[in-house]
Design a protein around this motif. Structure first.
Motif, PDB file in Angstrom:
ATOM      1  N   TRP A 277       0.830  -1.205   0.000  1.00 40.58           N
ATOM      2  CA  TRP A 277       0.000   0.000   0.000  1.00 40.58           C
ATOM      3  C   TRP A 277       0.867   1.258   0.000  1.00 40.58           C
ATOM      4  O   TRP A 277       0.509   2.273  -0.599  1.00 40.58           O
ATOM      5  N   LYS A 278       2.026   1.200   0.651  1.00 41.14           N
ATOM      6  CA  LYS A 278       2.947   2.334   0.584  1.00 41.14           C
ATOM      7  C   LYS A 278       3.536   2.460  -0.820  1.00 41.14           C
ATOM      8  O   LYS A 278       3.776   3.567  -1.304  1.00 41.14           O
ATOM      9  N   GLN A 279       3.775   1.314  -1.463  1.00 41.13           N
ATOM     10  CA  GLN A 279       4.294   1.340  -2.830  1.00 41.13           C
ATOM     11  C   GLN A 279       3.281   1.977  -3.771  1.00 41.13           C
ATOM     12  O   GLN A 279       3.657   2.720  -4.685  1.00 41.13           O
ATOM     13  N   TRP A 280       1.994   1.713  -3.549  1.00 40.88           N
ATOM     14  CA  TRP A 280       0.947   2.320  -4.384  1.00 40.88           C
ATOM     15  C   TRP A 280       0.938   3.833  -4.224  1.00 40.88           C
ATOM     16  O   TRP A 280       0.836   4.577  -5.199  1.00 40.88           O
ATOM     17  N   ILE A 281       1.057   4.292  -2.978  1.00 40.63           N
ATOM     18  CA  ILE A 281       1.104   5.742  -2.736  1.00 40.63           C
ATOM     19  C   ILE A 281       2.355   6.337  -3.378  1.00 40.63           C
ATOM     20  O   ILE A 281       2.291   7.388  -4.028  1.00 40.63           O
ATOM     21  N   TYR A 282       3.487   5.657  -3.200  1.00 45.97           N
ATOM     22  CA  TYR A 282       4.746   6.154  -3.770  1.00 45.97           C
ATOM     23  C   TYR A 282       4.620   6.330  -5.285  1.00 45.97           C
ATOM     24  O   TYR A 282       5.030   7.352  -5.845  1.00 45.97           O
ATOM     25  N   ASN A 283       4.045   5.341  -5.960  1.00 48.79           N
ATOM     26  CA  ASN A 283       3.902   5.407  -7.415  1.00 48.79           C
ATOM     27  C   ASN A 283       2.920   6.483  -7.846  1.00 48.79           C
ATOM     28  O   ASN A 283       3.004   6.988  -8.972  1.00 48.79           O
ATOM     29  N   SER A 284       1.981   6.822  -6.970  1.00 49.34           N
ATOM     30  CA  SER A 284       0.962   7.812  -7.315  1.00 49.34           C
ATOM     31  C   SER A 284       1.434   9.249  -7.111  1.00 49.34           C
ATOM     32  O   SER A 284       0.816  10.179  -7.619  1.00 49.34           O
ATOM     33  N   ILE A 285       2.499   9.416  -6.351  1.00 47.65           N
ATOM     34  CA  ILE A 285       2.974  10.765  -6.043  1.00 47.65           C
ATOM     35  C   ILE A 285       3.653  11.372  -7.261  1.00 47.65           C
ATOM     36  O   ILE A 285       4.445  10.730  -7.941  1.00 47.65           O
ATOM     37  N   CYS A 286       3.323  12.630  -7.509  1.00 47.35           N
ATOM     38  CA  CYS A 286       3.960  13.391  -8.583  1.00 47.35           C
ATOM     39  C   CYS A 286       4.742  14.538  -7.957  1.00 47.35           C
ATOM     40  O   CYS A 286       4.172  15.355  -7.235  1.00 47.35           O
ATOM     41  N   ILE A 287       6.044  14.584  -8.202  1.00 47.02           N
ATOM     42  CA  ILE A 287       6.862  15.674  -7.680  1.00 47.02           C
ATOM     43  C   ILE A 287       6.675  16.889  -8.573  1.00 47.02           C
ATOM     44  O   ILE A 287       6.996  16.845  -9.768  1.00 47.02           O
ATOM     45  N   PRO A 288       6.138  17.998  -8.065  1.00 53.44           N
ATOM     46  CA  PRO A 288       5.899  19.184  -8.880  1.00 53.44           C
ATOM     47  C   PRO A 288       7.194  19.761  -9.420  1.00 53.44           C
ATOM     48  O   PRO A 288       8.280  19.537  -8.882  1.00 53.44           O
ATOM     49  N   ARG A 312       1.780  19.534  -3.162  1.00 52.92           N
ATOM     50  CA  ARG A 312       1.676  18.090  -3.307  1.00 52.92           C
ATOM     51  C   ARG A 312       0.509  17.713  -4.216  1.00 52.92           C
ATOM     52  O   ARG A 312      -0.566  18.273  -4.138  1.00 52.92           O
ATOM     53  N   ASN A 313       0.763  16.709  -5.023  1.00 54.54           N
ATOM     54  CA  ASN A 313      -0.269  16.277  -5.961  1.00 54.54           C
ATOM     55  C   ASN A 313      -0.201  14.771  -6.092  1.00 54.54           C
ATOM     56  O   ASN A 313       0.785  14.248  -6.560  1.00 54.54           O
ATOM     57  N   ILE A 314      -1.206  14.097  -5.683  1.00 55.58           N
ATOM     58  CA  ILE A 314      -1.213  12.641  -5.734  1.00 55.58           C
ATOM     59  C   ILE A 314      -2.339  12.194  -6.652  1.00 55.58           C
ATOM     60  O   ILE A 314      -3.472  11.992  -6.238  1.00 55.58           O
ATOM     61  N   GLY A 315      -1.975  12.069  -7.930  1.00 55.36           N
ATOM     62  CA  GLY A 315      -2.966  11.661  -8.918  1.00 55.36           C
ATOM     63  C   GLY A 315      -4.176  12.561  -8.868  1.00 55.36           C
ATOM     64  O   GLY A 315      -4.096  13.771  -8.889  1.00 55.36           O
ATOM     65  N   LEU A 338      10.704  12.528  -2.779  1.00 56.42           N
ATOM     66  CA  LEU A 338      11.413  13.775  -3.072  1.00 56.42           C
ATOM     67  C   LEU A 338      12.917  13.568  -2.944  1.00 56.42           C
ATOM     68  O   LEU A 338      13.708  14.058  -3.757  1.00 56.42           O
ATOM     69  N   LEU A 339      13.321  12.828  -1.937  1.00 55.00           N
ATOM     70  CA  LEU A 339      14.742  12.536  -1.738  1.00 55.00           C
ATOM     71  C   LEU A 339      15.289  11.724  -2.913  1.00 55.00           C
ATOM     72  O   LEU A 339      16.396  11.994  -3.405  1.00 55.00           O
ATOM     73  N   HIS A 340      14.517  10.749  -3.388  1.00 53.50           N
ATOM     74  CA  HIS A 340      14.945   9.953  -4.534  1.00 53.50           C
ATOM     75  C   HIS A 340      15.018  10.809  -5.799  1.00 53.50           C
ATOM     76  O   HIS A 340      15.903  10.605  -6.641  1.00 53.50           O
ATOM     77  N   HIS A 341      14.099  11.761  -5.918  1.00 49.41           N
ATOM     78  CA  HIS A 341      14.109  12.679  -7.061  1.00 49.41           C
ATOM     79  C   HIS A 341      15.388  13.513  -7.060  1.00 49.41           C
ATOM     80  O   HIS A 341      16.055  13.655  -8.100  1.00 49.41           O
TER      81      HIS A 341
END
Length: 674
Positions: A277-288, A312-315, A338-341
């Motif tokens: 479920w955390k992976q689903w949220i992670y994939n849905s996050i869009c870094i502006p 913040r924008n999540i789908g 954001l850190l990975h970005h």
């Protein structure tokens, strides 16, 4: 007094206890250190702290001593000034400074700290402001015996207000080195406060970038490596944009920024395993786009999360869904992405620097060490980008062992990295080469590395299964002649595999039998209960015909069917687990035979528990018709322990299925010669 030593200098006799001797020695040390080297000759042969104290007391009362160069009362004055500064008593300290202005710049502590050093360390902002007002810019540059300036102290304690006060009087302190490595304050701030970057961000906005140039020592490399450690990747990228060559510069520990980035698990997605479920949220996050670290002005930066919390924008998540996601730790997941970005942008900038460098430069900049570390730890993102920039690095090897990236990927069981490396033209030559001990890549696959991803498989038995899978997969891609090659110890790959996995086989057998024994008890209990339930049906039987009383009720048919399913599945489960207990435990058995039995046994056991619950519910409905207020709560309460057991075993079952029937470790296209 602070160390409870005052009684030592007040005593009139000389006790002989070991405790007194220890305290006397400590007091004597403090007296000598406080008085300084100039007075050492005076008390060199004195063994009692009291006599040394009295000697200095007499000396302070006399006139100036031309041999020692000490003025009348100077010792007592420094002790008093230090005491007042530490306790925050500015009025008393100011009187001493006014009567003897040189006390303001004197090194009054045993570590050579001035009054301002002490005030900063103790956190007395009012005293810092007063001292800075009356001190000259030159006096602010005085260092203690550890080579620290007052701004260096501010950087280590992390007090921004004090730093602003001092920088307002003397900006040159920003460029003065501190400590044994001559680190400027902005580097000290990241070194001593890795979890709080506010001070470092402020000092970075004030420090001339020229101070961090590669030709000006290790400060530039130290800043970037410490920024990576502190997760302040935006500052590291900002400096790297100005001085790209810092990517391969070495810090005081001989490590380059590219090597440090390779070892930071938090900076790479492959280093952070998230539940589904955390992976689903992670994939849905869009870094502006506002988070493009190239566009963030460092001079006005605050915390990334504070600056962009509104962006913040999540789908298309809105309303209640958004609140649910916030409840599910979305802030932490957003910060992680954001850190990975930022990490990817930093890595791409480093890759631009590496392009075109010669092998000597890559070796000197610890790029090869970085690749080996990334391969060992499975940082597939790092390896991917570096190989895009420098494809020839696929040929690199560790000098000490002679092992290349392919062998390290196999040894540490990094399947994603190995699949990536197998796309390289270096694949076939590397498959045929051996290391310094004449170990081929199949020998490496036969070795057992205890630290190789033990936490990714459910138990020792499936770890052994994974080891056999790796060996079989590597065996299928190497030249046939490799199977008979011997290393310096005269071992062929299969012999080495058997020898290195002896203990793991025993652990796997113990785990498998322990699990099977526990599940056998549960399955046997269910068989007993379901058999008894089938004989003594709820409501009993009719005396005339012997048929069940509620035979024509629909609920009764549900009872009979679920009871039969539970009995049959529990019996199957029992047989499977008994088969595991009586099986042989050879290496090959861990590949398919034992896992299949365990999967079938667990599956049927879970099915039997589920149908047993249905049987129980149907029985209550038959016995208590129309009593839903009683039946429903009882069913719910009875379901809790059974549901918990089923849920825990279901996760184990899923892991087993994935381990046994999941995707191949090595792509079929990686065959030797293809």
């Amino acid at each position: 007094m602070k160390h409870d030593l005052w009684n030592i200098v007040e005593t009139t006799t000389e006790p002989t206890t070991p405790a007194w001797s220890k305290k006397n020695a400590l007091a004597l040390f403090f007296i000598r250190e406080s008085y300084g080297p100039a007075g050492f000759d005076l008390i060199e042969k004195i063994s009692m702290a009291k006599i040394a104290w009295d000697t200095f007391a007499e000396k302070s009362k006399s006139s100036a001593d031309p041999d020692s160069g000490m003025e009348n009362g100077r010792f007592n004055q420094h002790v008093s000034l230090e005491k007042h500064i530490r306790e925050g008593e500015w009025d008393a300290a100011n009187q001493l400074i006014s009567s003897s202005p040189d006390a303001m710049t004197a090194q009054i502590s045993i570590f050579g700290s001035t009054a301002l050093h002490i005030a900063i360390f103790e956190g007395h902002m009012n005293i810092v402001e007063e001292l800075v007002k009356i001190m000259s810019e030159e006096n602010l540059k005085i260092k203690d015996t550890d080579n620290f300036t007052v701004l260096g102290y501010c950087a280590t304690v992390g007090n921004i207000q004090m730093a602003k006060c001092i920088i307002g009087k003397s900006r040159t302190l920003l460029s003065i080195g501190n400590g044994i490595f001559d680190l400027i304050p902005v580097v000290l701030a990241l070194t001593y406060n890795p979890n709080r970057t506010e001070m470092a961000r402020y000092l970075y906005s004030e420090t001339p970038l020229e101070d961090l140039m590669p030709r000006n020592g290790i400060n530039g490399a130290m800043f970037i490596t410490r920024a990576i450690y502190s997760k302040a990747l935006d500052m590291a990228l900002d400096l790297l944009e100005s001085y790209p060559e810092l990517a391969i510069a070495l810090d005081c520990n001989g490590r380059s920024p590219v090597e440090v980035l390779a070892g930071m698990s938090f900076a790479h997605r492959s280093g952070n395993r998230l539940v589904y479920w955390k992976q689903w949220i992670y994939n849905s996050i869009c870094i502006p786009s506002a988070h493009d670290t190239n566009q963030i002005p460092i001079s006005v930066q605050k915390s990334e999360m504070e600056k962009c919390s509104q962006a913040r924008n999540i789908g298309s998540a809105r309303g209640s869904v958004w609140n649910l996601l916030k409840f599910l730790e979305i802030d932490q997941i957003y910060e992680l992405k954001l850190l990975h970005h930022q990490s990817k942008k930093l890595l791409l900038r480093m890759c631009q620097v590496l392009q075109g460098l010669k092998s000597q430069q890559l070796e000197k900049g610890k790029v090869i060490e970085a690749m080996i570390k990334a391969v060992k730890e499975g940082r597939v993102e790092f390896v991917t980008e570096i190989l895009k920039a420098c494809p020839d690095l696929a040929w690199c090897a560790e000098i000490s062992s002679g092992r290349d990236l392919f062998k390290f990927a196999v040894l540490h069981r990094q399947d994603d990295v190995f699949r990536l490396l197998c796309r390289s033209p270096a694949k076939n030559p590397k498959f045929a080469m051996s290391d310094g001990d004449r170990n081929t890549i199949l020998h490496i696959a036969a070795m057992f590395e205890p630290s190789a991803r033990r936490n990714t498989v459910p138990g020792a038995a499936f770890l052994m299964q994974r080891e056999v899978q790796w060996y079989k997969e590597v065996e299928s891609i190497v030249p046939p002649s490799t199977l008979e090659c011997t290393n310096t110890n005269g071992k062929r790959p299969q012999e080495l595999f058997t020898e290195s996995h002896k203990e793991l086989v025993k652990e796997g057998e113990k785990w498998m039998k322990g699990t099977a024994s526990s599940c056998t008890v549960v399955a046997a209990l269910i068989v007993t209960i379901m058999f008894a339930a089938a004989i003594t049906v709820p409501g009993g039987n009719k005396q005339e015909t012997g048929l069940p009383t509620f035979l024509n009720e629909k609920v009764f048919m549900v009872f009979i069917i679920s009871d039969a399913l539970s009995l049959l599945s529990a019996s199957t489960s029992l047989l499977m687990f008994l088969g595991i207990l009586t099986s042989r435990y050879a290496e090959e058995d861990f590949l398919k035979s034992l896992p299949k039995k365990m999967i079938v046994g667990l599956s049927t056991l879970i099915l039997s528990i589920a149908t047993m619950m249905i049987t129980f519910c149907a029985s209550l409905s038959i016995i208590l018709p129309g009593k839903s207020r009683v039946v429903i709560p009882i069913i719910c309460l009875a379901s809790v322990p059974v549901t918990l057991f089923t849920w825990m075993q279901f996760h184990l079952l899923i892991d087993m299925v994935i381990s046994t029937y999941g995707s191949r470790i090595i792509n079929k296209k990686a065959r030797y010669g293809s």
